[in-house]
Design an enzyme around this catalytic site. Sequence first.
Site, PDB file in Angstrom:
ATOM      1  N   CYS A   1       0.835  -1.214   0.000  1.00  0.00           N
ATOM      2  CA  CYS A   1       0.000   0.000   0.000  1.00  0.00           C
ATOM      3  C   CYS A   1       0.864   1.257   0.000  1.00  0.00           C
ATOM      4  O   CYS A   1       1.508   1.592   1.002  1.00  0.00           O
ATOM      5  CB  CYS A   1      -0.917  -0.032   1.217  1.00  0.00           C
TER       6      CYS A   1
ATOM      7  N   CYS B   1      -0.155   3.974   2.545  1.00  0.00           N
ATOM      8  CA  CYS B   1       0.229   3.568   3.907  1.00  0.00           C
ATOM      9  C   CYS B   1       1.640   4.047   4.223  1.00  0.00           C
ATOM     10  O   CYS B   1       1.929   4.485   5.345  1.00  0.00           O
ATOM     11  CB  CYS B   1       0.159   2.052   4.061  1.00  0.00           C
TER      12      CYS B   1
END
Length: 300
Positions: free
Chosen positions: A43, A46
Site C-alpha cells: 500500500c 500507507c
Amino acid sequence: MEQLIAAGASNDPIDVDMTNFMTEVVERSSTTPVVVQFWAPWCGPCKQLGPVLEKTVFAAKGKVRMVRVNIDNNQQIAQQLRVQSVPTVYGFYNGQPVDAFAGAQPESTVKQFIEKLAAMANNGPDIAAIVEAANRLLDLQDYAGALSQFHEIMAADPESPDGLAGMVRCLVGMNDLDGAREIVDQLDEEFRKTPSMAAAIDVLLLSEKASKSADSLDVAQAAVDADPSNLTARQDLAMALFATGQQESSMDQLLESIRIDRDWNDGLARTQLLEFFKTLGPANPNVIAARRKLSTLLFA
C-alpha cells in the site's frame, strides 16, 4: 546502555496480531489512548501516512500510543473492525474504538485526530509529582526505586531533562559510572546545560574523580589508623569511601580533618565537603547531618 534509554523513550510503533491485540490495544487503551494503523506492505498511501502518524504520536509525548496491524496477516482483526481499505486508522480508548479515518490525510488532519484522542483521556501522569517522588527516593539512596520512577517519566515525556538526569544520577548511585557516562556522552550541548542535567553531570564527574581512589581504600584506612593526623591519607580515605557509596563515612572523614586543622592545604577538606554538598543536594540526609556537624565545628 541503549536499553536503559529505550525502556523509557522508545517511540517505534509495535506490530500487533491476534496474539497480542487484546493486551496492546484493548487493555492498554484503558489508561492511554491507542492509535491503530491498518496497513499492507503493498500500500503506497500507507507508506506516506505511517511516518506522519509516528511523528504526530511522538509529539504527543506519551499521551497516545501507536500500533500497526498488517491486514495481509491479520484478516480476522480487519474483518472484526470492518476495515475495507488501507490505510485505515482507529483510535481506541477504554477498550473501545472511539474515532477513525480512512485514506492518507494531510498532517494537519492527523494532528487534530491525535490531539482529540489525547484529550479524551486528559489524565496523563503528573510529571512534576513523579519527579518529586523519584528525587525523594534518590535522597534516600533507593536507586532501584528511583530508576523505575524515572523510566516512567521518560515513557510519558521522552525529552524530559529531569527524567534523563535522574537516570544518570541513579546509575551513578548504583556505581554504574560507565552507563551514566554513556548517556551523557550522547547528549548535545544544549541538553547538557539544562539545570537538572548539569547537576547530574556534576555528580558523575565527582564520582569519576572519586573512583580513582576506590582501589586505595584499604591503604588509606591503614594510613589513617596508623596516624590519625595524616590529613593527606584522610583526604584519600574520604574520596575512596565516597567512591564506594559510603557517603556518611566519607563526609565524617572530611569533618574530622576540619576539626584537626581547618586551614590544612588551603582548606581542602572543607572545599571537598562543600562539593559533596552541592552534588548530593540539600535534601540528602547525609548532607543535612554533615551540615549540622560543620556548623558546630566552625561556630562553636
